[in-house]
Design a protein around this motif. Structure first.
Motif, PDB file in Angstrom:
ATOM      1  N   PRO A  33       2.755  -7.342 -39.201  1.00 23.67           N
ATOM      2  CA  PRO A  33       2.066  -8.408 -38.455  1.00 23.67           C
ATOM      3  C   PRO A  33       0.687  -8.707 -39.055  1.00 23.67           C
ATOM      4  O   PRO A  33      -0.095  -7.797 -39.332  1.00 23.67           O
ATOM      5  CB  PRO A  33       1.926  -7.843 -37.039  1.00 23.67           C
ATOM      6  CG  PRO A  33       2.860  -6.691 -36.970  1.00 23.67           C
ATOM      7  CD  PRO A  33       3.034  -6.187 -38.353  1.00 23.67           C
ATOM      8  N   ALA A  34       0.418  -9.977 -39.276  1.00 28.11           N
ATOM      9  CA  ALA A  34      -0.845 -10.379 -39.901  1.00 28.11           C
ATOM     10  C   ALA A  34      -2.045  -9.998 -39.046  1.00 28.11           C
ATOM     11  O   ALA A  34      -3.072  -9.569 -39.577  1.00 28.11           O
ATOM     12  CB  ALA A  34      -0.838 -11.877 -40.167  1.00 28.11           C
ATOM     13  N   TRP A  35      -1.935 -10.137 -37.727  1.00 25.18           N
ATOM     14  CA  TRP A  35      -3.072  -9.822 -36.872  1.00 25.18           C
ATOM     15  C   TRP A  35      -3.464  -8.363 -37.007  1.00 25.18           C
ATOM     16  O   TRP A  35      -4.650  -8.033 -36.960  1.00 25.18           O
ATOM     17  CB  TRP A  35      -2.766 -10.155 -35.404  1.00 25.18           C
ATOM     18  CG  TRP A  35      -1.720  -9.284 -34.769  1.00 25.18           C
ATOM     19  CD1 TRP A  35      -0.385  -9.516 -34.723  1.00 25.18           C
ATOM     20  CD2 TRP A  35      -1.934  -8.030 -34.113  1.00 25.18           C
ATOM     21  NE1 TRP A  35       0.247  -8.481 -34.072  1.00 25.18           N
ATOM     22  CE2 TRP A  35      -0.679  -7.556 -33.680  1.00 25.18           C
ATOM     23  CE3 TRP A  35      -3.060  -7.255 -33.843  1.00 25.18           C
ATOM     24  CZ2 TRP A  35      -0.511  -6.358 -33.005  1.00 25.18           C
ATOM     25  CZ3 TRP A  35      -2.906  -6.059 -33.162  1.00 25.18           C
ATOM     26  CH2 TRP A  35      -1.633  -5.622 -32.753  1.00 25.18           C
ATOM     27  N   ARG A  36      -2.514  -7.485 -37.209  1.00 27.81           N
ATOM     28  CA  ARG A  36      -2.805  -6.053 -37.344  1.00 27.81           C
ATOM     29  C   ARG A  36      -3.533  -5.774 -38.657  1.00 27.81           C
ATOM     30  O   ARG A  36      -4.471  -4.993 -38.701  1.00 27.81           O
ATOM     31  CB  ARG A  36      -1.495  -5.269 -37.267  1.00 27.81           C
ATOM     32  CG  ARG A  36      -1.698  -3.794 -37.030  1.00 27.81           C
ATOM     33  CD  ARG A  36      -0.380  -3.099 -36.825  1.00 27.81           C
ATOM     34  NE  ARG A  36       0.209  -3.461 -35.534  1.00 27.81           N
ATOM     35  CZ  ARG A  36       1.464  -3.218 -35.199  1.00 27.81           C
ATOM     36  NH1 ARG A  36       2.281  -2.628 -36.051  1.00 27.81           N
ATOM     37  NH2 ARG A  36       1.931  -3.567 -34.014  1.00 27.81           N
ATOM     38  N   ARG A  37      -3.105  -6.432 -39.729  1.00 28.36           N
ATOM     39  CA  ARG A  37      -3.778  -6.254 -41.019  1.00 28.36           C
ATOM     40  C   ARG A  37      -5.214  -6.748 -40.954  1.00 28.36           C
ATOM     41  O   ARG A  37      -6.132  -6.076 -41.435  1.00 28.36           O
ATOM     42  CB  ARG A  37      -3.023  -6.993 -42.123  1.00 28.36           C
ATOM     43  CG  ARG A  37      -1.680  -6.394 -42.442  1.00 28.36           C
ATOM     44  CD  ARG A  37      -1.088  -6.974 -43.706  1.00 28.36           C
ATOM     45  NE  ARG A  37      -1.197  -8.414 -43.853  1.00 28.36           N
ATOM     46  CZ  ARG A  37      -0.302  -9.283 -43.409  1.00 28.36           C
ATOM     47  NH1 ARG A  37       0.775  -8.872 -42.803  1.00 28.36           N
ATOM     48  NH2 ARG A  37      -0.478 -10.578 -43.595  1.00 28.36           N
ATOM     49  N   TYR A  38      -5.431  -7.915 -40.339  1.00 28.72           N
ATOM     50  CA  TYR A  38      -6.784  -8.458 -40.257  1.00 28.72           C
ATOM     51  C   TYR A  38      -7.677  -7.601 -39.366  1.00 28.72           C
ATOM     52  O   TYR A  38      -8.861  -7.433 -39.652  1.00 28.72           O
ATOM     53  CB  TYR A  38      -6.755  -9.894 -39.743  1.00 28.72           C
ATOM     54  CG  TYR A  38      -6.178 -10.859 -40.747  1.00 28.72           C
ATOM     55  CD1 TYR A  38      -6.716 -10.962 -42.026  1.00 28.72           C
ATOM     56  CD2 TYR A  38      -5.089 -11.653 -40.442  1.00 28.72           C
ATOM     57  CE1 TYR A  38      -6.192 -11.840 -42.954  1.00 28.72           C
ATOM     58  CE2 TYR A  38      -4.558 -12.533 -41.357  1.00 28.72           C
ATOM     59  CZ  TYR A  38      -5.118 -12.622 -42.616  1.00 28.72           C
ATOM     60  OH  TYR A  38      -4.598 -13.489 -43.543  1.00 28.72           O
ATOM     61  N   LEU A  39      -7.130  -7.051 -38.302  1.00 26.57           N
ATOM     62  CA  LEU A  39      -7.915  -6.181 -37.425  1.00 26.57           C
ATOM     63  C   LEU A  39      -8.312  -4.896 -38.140  1.00 26.57           C
ATOM     64  O   LEU A  39      -9.459  -4.440 -38.034  1.00 26.57           O
ATOM     65  CB  LEU A  39      -7.117  -5.858 -36.159  1.00 26.57           C
ATOM     66  CG  LEU A  39      -7.828  -5.038 -35.106  1.00 26.57           C
ATOM     67  CD1 LEU A  39      -9.013  -5.811 -34.542  1.00 26.57           C
ATOM     68  CD2 LEU A  39      -6.864  -4.673 -33.993  1.00 26.57           C
ATOM     69  N   TYR A  72       2.307  -2.593 -41.152  1.00 23.38           N
ATOM     70  CA  TYR A  72       1.394  -3.635 -41.625  1.00 23.38           C
ATOM     71  C   TYR A  72       2.033  -5.018 -41.703  1.00 23.38           C
ATOM     72  O   TYR A  72       1.408  -5.938 -42.221  1.00 23.38           O
ATOM     73  CB  TYR A  72       0.845  -3.256 -43.002  1.00 23.38           C
ATOM     74  CG  TYR A  72       0.102  -1.957 -42.988  1.00 23.38           C
ATOM     75  CD1 TYR A  72      -1.083  -1.817 -42.279  1.00 23.38           C
ATOM     76  CD2 TYR A  72       0.581  -0.849 -43.664  1.00 23.38           C
ATOM     77  CE1 TYR A  72      -1.764  -0.621 -42.255  1.00 23.38           C
ATOM     78  CE2 TYR A  72      -0.098   0.347 -43.646  1.00 23.38           C
ATOM     79  CZ  TYR A  72      -1.269   0.452 -42.934  1.00 23.38           C
ATOM     80  OH  TYR A  72      -1.942   1.637 -42.909  1.00 23.38           O
ATOM     81  N   VAL A 113      -4.854  -7.868 -47.456  1.00 20.18           N
ATOM     82  CA  VAL A 113      -5.001  -9.317 -47.276  1.00 20.18           C
ATOM     83  C   VAL A 113      -4.854 -10.051 -48.611  1.00 20.18           C
ATOM     84  O   VAL A 113      -4.007 -10.930 -48.751  1.00 20.18           O
ATOM     85  CB  VAL A 113      -6.354  -9.656 -46.615  1.00 20.18           C
ATOM     86  CG1 VAL A 113      -6.535 -11.155 -46.511  1.00 20.18           C
ATOM     87  CG2 VAL A 113      -6.452  -9.013 -45.241  1.00 20.18           C
TER      88      VAL A 113
END
Length: 64
Positions: free
Chosen positions: A13-19, A11, A55
């Motif tokens: 990378p931010a893009w992975r959390r947002y996805l 978790y 988030v």
């Protein structure tokens, strides 16, 4: 009991959390548009739980 471990390296990378957070909300929209309100609320609740942990309460490790 924790259902998700936000400190796992997956978790970071931010893009992975947002996805991961966006996917249940998108599916809740699909269910809502199909008239399945029970499933829509269930997936929206899952998305809310993920949003809270991945988030809103995200605290990066000291080595990030």
């Amino acid at each position: 009991m924790r259902l998700i471990d936000p400190h796992h390296p997956f978790y970071r990378p931010a893009w992975r959390r947002y996805l991961i957070v966006a996917a249940p909300f998108v599916w809740a929209g699909v269910e809502w548009s199909s008239g399945n309100t029970t499933w829509a609320f269930l997936f929206a609740a899952i998305g809310g739980y993920l949003a809270w942990h991945l988030v809103l309460n995200w605290r990066p490790d000291s080595k990030d």
